[in-house]
Design a protein around this motif. Structure first.
Motif, short mmCIF file in Angstrom:
data_model
loop_
_atom_site.label_atom_id
_atom_site.label_comp_id
_atom_site.label_asym_id
_atom_site.label_seq_id
_atom_site.Cartn_x
_atom_site.Cartn_y
_atom_site.Cartn_z
N GLY A 47 -95.53 10.75 -76.67
CA GLY A 47 -96.59 10.99 -77.63
C GLY A 47 -97.19 9.71 -78.16
N ASN A 48 -97.42 8.77 -77.27
CA ASN A 48 -98.13 7.53 -77.61
C ASN A 48 -97.55 6.80 -78.81
OD1 ASN A 48 -99.65 8.18 -75.47
ND2 ASN A 48 -101.60 8.32 -76.57
N ARG A 49 -96.28 6.45 -78.71
CA ARG A 49 -95.67 5.62 -79.74
C ARG A 49 -95.47 4.23 -79.16
NH1 ARG A 49 -91.55 8.52 -83.15
NH2 ARG A 49 -92.53 10.50 -83.68
N ILE A 50 -95.44 3.25 -80.03
CA ILE A 50 -95.40 1.87 -79.54
C ILE A 50 -94.56 1.01 -80.48
CG2 ILE A 50 -97.42 0.97 -80.76
CD1 ILE A 50 -98.29 -0.36 -78.21
N ILE A 51 -93.88 0.04 -79.90
CA ILE A 51 -93.13 -0.94 -80.70
C ILE A 51 -93.76 -2.30 -80.46
CG2 ILE A 51 -90.91 -2.12 -80.93
CD1 ILE A 51 -89.59 0.55 -80.16
N LEU A 52 -94.05 -3.02 -81.52
CA LEU A 52 -94.74 -4.30 -81.38
C LEU A 52 -93.81 -5.45 -81.72
CD1 LEU A 52 -98.18 -3.56 -83.11
CD2 LEU A 52 -97.60 -3.40 -80.69
N GLY A 53 -94.04 -6.56 -81.05
CA GLY A 53 -93.33 -7.78 -81.40
C GLY A 53 -93.86 -8.32 -82.71
N ASP A 54 -93.01 -9.10 -83.40
CA ASP A 54 -93.36 -9.60 -84.72
C ASP A 54 -94.66 -10.40 -84.70
OD1 ASP A 54 -92.39 -10.06 -87.51
OD2 ASP A 54 -92.55 -12.15 -86.85
N GLU A 55 -94.79 -11.25 -83.70
CA GLU A 55 -95.96 -12.12 -83.57
C GLU A 55 -97.24 -11.29 -83.39
OE1 GLU A 55 -95.44 -15.38 -83.72
OE2 GLU A 55 -97.45 -16.12 -83.25
N LEU A 56 -97.14 -10.34 -82.47
CA LEU A 56 -98.29 -9.49 -82.18
C LEU A 56 -98.68 -8.68 -83.41
CD1 LEU A 56 -100.26 -8.36 -80.11
CD2 LEU A 56 -98.48 -6.77 -79.35
N MET A 57 -97.66 -8.20 -84.12
CA MET A 57 -97.89 -7.41 -85.33
C MET A 57 -98.65 -8.22 -86.37
SD MET A 57 -95.58 -4.55 -86.12
CE MET A 57 -95.42 -3.48 -87.51
N LYS A 58 -98.22 -9.49 -86.53
CA LYS A 58 -98.89 -10.35 -87.51
C LYS A 58 -100.32 -10.61 -87.12
CE LYS A 58 -94.93 -12.99 -89.22
NZ LYS A 58 -94.14 -14.11 -88.74
N GLN A 59 -100.52 -10.88 -85.82
CA GLN A 59 -101.88 -11.18 -85.37
C GLN A 59 -102.81 -9.99 -85.59
OE1 GLN A 59 -101.22 -12.50 -81.34
NE2 GLN A 59 -101.35 -14.64 -81.96
N LEU A 60 -102.28 -8.81 -85.33
CA LEU A 60 -103.10 -7.62 -85.51
C LEU A 60 -103.25 -7.25 -86.99
CD1 LEU A 60 -101.84 -5.23 -82.69
CD2 LEU A 60 -104.17 -6.06 -82.99
N GLY A 61 -102.31 -7.74 -87.79
CA GLY A 61 -102.30 -7.32 -89.18
C GLY A 61 -101.91 -5.86 -89.31
N ALA A 62 -101.10 -5.40 -88.34
CA ALA A 62 -100.74 -3.98 -88.33
C ALA A 62 -99.52 -3.74 -89.18
CB ALA A 62 -100.48 -3.53 -86.90
N GLY A 63 -99.32 -2.56 -89.64
CA GLY A 63 -98.13 -2.16 -90.37
C GLY A 63 -97.48 -1.00 -89.66
N MET A 64 -96.30 -0.63 -90.11
CA MET A 64 -95.60 0.49 -89.50
C MET A 64 -96.42 1.77 -89.69
SD MET A 64 -92.66 -0.43 -88.18
CE MET A 64 -91.58 0.98 -88.25
N GLN A 65 -96.33 2.61 -88.70
CA GLN A 65 -96.98 3.93 -88.68
C GLN A 65 -98.51 3.85 -88.60
OE1 GLN A 65 -95.21 6.52 -88.15
NE2 GLN A 65 -93.26 5.44 -88.50
N GLN A 66 -99.04 2.64 -88.51
CA GLN A 66 -100.50 2.55 -88.31
C GLN A 66 -100.83 2.86 -86.87
OE1 GLN A 66 -101.72 -1.30 -89.91
NE2 GLN A 66 -103.23 -0.18 -91.10
N VAL A 67 -102.06 3.21 -86.62
CA VAL A 67 -102.47 3.51 -85.25
C VAL A 67 -103.31 2.36 -84.72
CG1 VAL A 67 -103.85 5.06 -83.82
CG2 VAL A 67 -102.41 6.01 -85.63
N SER A 104 -88.26 -15.87 -79.96
CA SER A 104 -89.01 -16.49 -78.85
C SER A 104 -90.45 -15.99 -78.90
CB SER A 104 -88.35 -16.10 -77.52
OG SER A 104 -89.31 -16.10 -76.49
N ARG A 105 -91.39 -16.92 -79.05
CA ARG A 105 -92.76 -16.53 -79.30
C ARG A 105 -93.36 -15.68 -78.18
NH1 ARG A 105 -96.11 -20.53 -82.90
NH2 ARG A 105 -94.28 -19.98 -84.10
N GLY A 106 -93.00 -16.04 -76.96
CA GLY A 106 -93.53 -15.29 -75.82
C GLY A 106 -93.10 -13.83 -75.86
N LEU A 107 -91.82 -13.64 -76.12
CA LEU A 107 -91.30 -12.26 -76.17
C LEU A 107 -91.89 -11.52 -77.35
CD1 LEU A 107 -87.52 -12.68 -75.33
CD2 LEU A 107 -89.21 -11.36 -74.04
N ASP A 108 -92.08 -12.21 -78.46
CA ASP A 108 -92.55 -11.54 -79.67
C ASP A 108 -94.03 -11.19 -79.63
OD1 ASP A 108 -90.04 -11.65 -80.64
OD2 ASP A 108 -90.34 -13.35 -81.97
#
Lengths: 416, 219
Positions: A166-186, A209-213
Motif C-alpha cells: 500500500g505504497n509505504r516508504i522508509i526514508l534515510g535521515d539525509e533524504l528526509m532532511k532534504q525533503l523536509g518530510a516528517g513521519m506519516q507525510q505523503v 554513512s551519507r550515501g546510505l542515508d
C-alpha cells in the motif's frame, strides 16, 4: 650451560636489561600497532560485510566500448571501422533473468544464510516544491533484514512496516532532511517519465554513512509498480554463513548464469589495497624496530664473547665441546629474547586493552562510544613472538658461532 | 700404556717457523715429568700437543694406547673431561661462579655434579679452602685461586695432569704448596704429571727432567 648463561646475564644486569628493553619495546610496538591496524581493518570489514550483502547477483550490465559492436555489424574480423559517434551505454539486461532458478540454487546451497531480491530505481522524490533525486530500493523487508543490518538503524518506525504494501516508504535521515518530510507525510515518487505515485513515510533510518542515508526503501511490489516493471528484480543480495567464502562463491556462481556476480571484496577493492599498504607499512616499521633490537643483542654478545675468552678456553680444556660453547652464548641471547618477548606480549596486551577504553573516533550509531577498535587475535601475538624470537636468534647465533670457533690454545697462548 | 709421542713436529705460519722438531717421548704411567728450557724453547707447545689442546703438524701422540690425534672430537672432549686435568699459569676461574661451582665445572659437562660433590669438598678441605667454599674467585688471594684451579683439575680424578707454569705467578710460599700438591698427585695417587716450569728448584722435584732447546730435546 643454561646455568652459566644465567650467571653471565645476572652479572651484567644493566646490559641485560638494556637488550631486554630493546626486544620488549619491539614486541610491544608490534602488538599494539598490529592490534590497532587489524582492529580498524576488521571494523571496516565488519561494517562492509554486515551493512550490505556479501555477494551481489546483479543484472548484467556490460559497458559498451568503441569497437564493442564491430563484430555484430561487420562480420568476424572487421578492420578500419570508425564510428561517429562511437557506441556507448550498456549492453545486456536491466533485470535478473530467470530469478526463480537463482532462488532454487540459493535455497539449496548450505553456505547461504539468507538472500533478498531487490529492485533499485533512480527516483525523484517530491514534497511540495522540493524535489530530490535518490535511489529507491524495493525489497521484501523480512528478507532484506536478514541480509543487511538496515533494521538496526531504524530511528522511527519499524523496517517491516513497509511489508504490508500500500505504497509505504522508509526514508534515510539525509533524504528526509532534504525533503523536509516528517513521519506519516505523503511524498510523490516518480521514476523516469512515469507519472508520480504517492507514498506515505512510515519510517526513518540513520546509519551514519551519507550515501546510505540518502536512500529510500519500499516494498518490492510497490517499487516494481512505480517502475512499471512488474516482477522485475535487478539484484539479489546474499548473506553467507562465512563471509570469507564470498570471493570463492562469487567466482563459482559466475560460471552458472549470465548475471554479474560480485563479492563484498570485489566492490571494495580500493579499501583492500589501502589495507595492503597499511600492513606493509606496519611490518616494515616493526621489523626495523626488531632489527635495531637485534643489533643491540649482537653487539653485547660479541662484547661478552671477547670478555669471556678465558672462560671459553678453560671450558674447552675441561672437555666442553663446540656445541656447548655455542649454546652458552646463544642461550644468553635467546633468554633475553624470550623474556623480552613475553614481557612485550603482556605489556602489548595491557596497552591494547587500555586503548580500547579510549573514546577516540567520532561517535556513530554502530559505535556509540567512539571507542578505538583494537584486535586482540592470537595471530598477532604469534607473529610478534615469531618475529622477535627470529631476530634475537639470528643476532645471537652469529657471536655464538664465532665463540664456538675459538680454540683454547689460541686464547691460552695469547695469555687470555 | 702411558703417553707415547712419536716424531712430533710443530710449525707456525708461512714461511714455517719450527717450534718443535722431531720429538719422540715415552712417558710411563705415574711418572712426574718436568719440561724445562728457556722461553721460546717450545716447552709449552710440547705440553699442549701432548695434552691434545694443540695438534702437531706431523707425528702422533698416544695416550693409554689411543692415538689422540686421530680421535673424533666427541671422544676427545670426553677423554679430556674424564682423564685429563689442566693447570695453567693463570687460574682461569670463572668470575661468576663460587669456589665450589668452579670446582664442579668439569663434572657439570656430564651431569655428575652430585656424585662429584663429596670429592670437591674433600679437595677444598685438603687445600685449606674449606671456609671459602661459597666465595667468588675475586674474594680469594692469588695462592688460593691457584689451589682452587688445581682442585678443579683434580675433581674428575684424572689419570693425567698437565701443568703449564703452575707456580709462575705465585710467591715462594704459595708456589711451594702448589708443588707439594703436584708431588702428592704423582706419588700418592699415581697420576701422570707433566709440568712445564723454568724454575730449576721445582724442576728437580720431578722424577724425570726433560730439557728443551730450540724445539729439540737436549740430554
Amino acid at each position: 650451560m643454561i646455568f652459566l648463561a644465567m650467571r653471565y646475564l645476572l652479572e651484567r644486569k644493566r646490559q641485560t636489561l638494556l637488550t631486554l628493553l630493546g626486544v620488549f619495546f619491539g614486541t610491544t610496538a608490534f602488538v599494539v600497532v598490529s592490534g590497532f591496524f587489524a582492529g580498524m581493518q576488521g571494523y571496516y570489514v565488519q561494517q562492509l560485510v554486515n551493512n550490505g550483502a556479501q555477494v551481489h547477483i546483479e543484472a548484467r550490465t556490460d559497458y559498451l566500448t568503441e569497437h564493442g559492436l564491430d563484430r555484430d555489424f561487420f562480420g568476424p574480423s572487421p578492420l578500419h571501422i570508425f564510428w561517429a559517434p562511437a557506441p556507448a551505454g550498456v549492453k545486456g539486461f536491466i533485470n535478473v533473468q530467470n530469478p526463480q532458478s537463482w532462488y532454487k540454487r540459493l535455497d539449496a546451497d548450505p553456505r547461504v544464510e539468507a538472500y533478498s531480491p531487490t529492485l533499485s530505481a533512480a527516483a525523484l522524490f517530491n514534497l511540495g516544491n522540493i524535489s530530490v533525486a535518490a535511489n529507491l530500493l524495493g525489497c521484501d523487508p523480512n528478507k532484506q533484514a536478514k541480509v543487511t543490518t538496515i533494521s538496526d538503524y531504524m530511528m522511527a518506525g519499524k523496517f517491516t512496516d513497509i511489508s504490508v504494501g500500500g505504497n509505504r516508504i522508509i526514508l534515510g535521515d539525509e533524504l528526509m532532511k532534504q525533503l523536509g518530510a516528517g513521519m506519516q507525510q505523503v511524498v510523490m515518487v516518480s521514476v523516469g517519465t512515469h507519472p508520480p505515485v504517492p507514498f506515505r513515510v512510515v519510517g526513518r533510518f540513520y546509519t551514519g554513512s551519507r550515501g546510505l542515508d540518502r536512500q529510500a526503501f519500499g516494498s518490492l511490489p510497490d517499487v516494481q509498480k512505480v517502475n512499471l516493471t512488474p516482477n522485475y528484480i535487478n539484484e539479489i543480495g546474499v548473506r553467507l554463513k562465512d563471509y570469507t567464502e564470498a570471493d570463492e562463491l562469487a567466482r563459482s556462481w559466475a560460471k552458472l548464469a549470465p548475471e554479474r556476480i560480485e563479492s563484498w571484496g570485489d566492490q571494495n577493492q580500493n579499501i583492500k589495497s589501502i589495507f595492503a599498504i597499511q600492513n606493509a607499512l606496519r611490518f616494515s616499521m616493526i621489523i626495523t624496530v626488531l632489527i635495531v633490537a637485534g643489533f643491540g643483542i649482537y653487539n653485547i654478545l660479541n662484547m661478552t664473547v671477547n670478555q669471556k675468552r678465558q672462560d671459553i678456553a678453560i671450558l674447552r680444556a675441561l672437555g666442553y665441546d663446540t656445541f656447548d660453547i655455542i649454546m652458552l652464548f646463544f642461550s644468553q641471547g635467546l633468554l633475553v629474547g624470550i623474556c623480552g618477548t613475553i614481557l612485550g606480549l603482556i605489556c602489548g596486551y595491557i596497552v591494547c586493552r587500555y586503548l580500547q577504553t579510549i573514546s577516540f573516533l567520532q561517535t556513530s550509531p554502530s559505535n556509540p562510544q567512539g571507542h578505538l577498535h583494537i584486535a586482540l587475535t592470537l595471530k598477532i601475538y604469534l607473529e610478534a613472538a615469531a618475529l622477535a624470537l627470529l631476530s634475537t636468534s639470528i643476532a645471537s647465533i652469529l657471536p655464538a658461532r664465532s665463540a664456538g670457533k675459538l680454540t683454547p690454545i689460541e686464547i691460552i697462548r695469547q695469555g687470555g | 700404556m702411558g703417553i707415547i709421542a712419536k716424531n712430533i713436529n710443530k710449525s707456525f705460519g708461512t714461511p714455517p717457523v719450527h717450534v718443535l722438531s722431531d720429538i719422540s717421548l715415552d712417558i710411563k704411567d705415574g711418572e712426574f715429568i718436568s719440561l724445562t728450557g728457556r722461553s721460546g724453547a717450545g716447552k709449552s707447545t710440547l705440553l699442549y700437543v701432548l695434552s691434545s689442546l694443540d695438534d702437531p703438524t706431523s707425528g702422533s701422540v698416544e695416550i693409554a694406547d689411543r692415538d689422540i690425534t686421530q680421535m673424533s672430537s666427541d671422544e676427545l672432549y670426553r677423554f679430556r673431561n674424564q682423564k685429563m686435568g689442566f693447570v695453567f699459569q693463570f687460574h682461569y676461574l670463572i668470575a661468576e661462579l663460587t669456589a665450589i661451582q668452579n670446582i664442579l665445572l668439569p663434572a657439570m659437562k656430564f651431569n655428575e655434579e652430585v656424585i662429584r660433590r663429596p670429592r670437591a669438598e674433600m679437595l677444598l678441605e685438603q687445600f685449606g679452602l674449606k671456609e671459602k667454599i661459597n666465595r667468588y674467585p675475586r674474594q680469594l688471594s692469588g695462592g688460593e685461586q691457584q689451589r682452587l684451579a688445581i682442585a678443579r683439575s683434580l675433581v674428575m680424578e684424572p689419570k693425567y695432569l698437565f701443568a703449564d707454569e703452575p707456580t709462575g705467578s705465585l710467591d715462594t710460599t704459595n708456589a711451594e704448596s702448589v708443588m707439594n700438591i703436584l708431588q702428592d698427585c704423582s706419588r700418592k695417587q699415581g697420576m701422570t704429571v707433566i709440568m712445564v716450569t723454568h724454575d730449576p728448584d721445582f724442576s728437580k722435584l720431578a722424577d724425570r727432567q726433560i730439557r728443551l732447546a730450540d724445539g729439540r730435546i737436549v740430554p
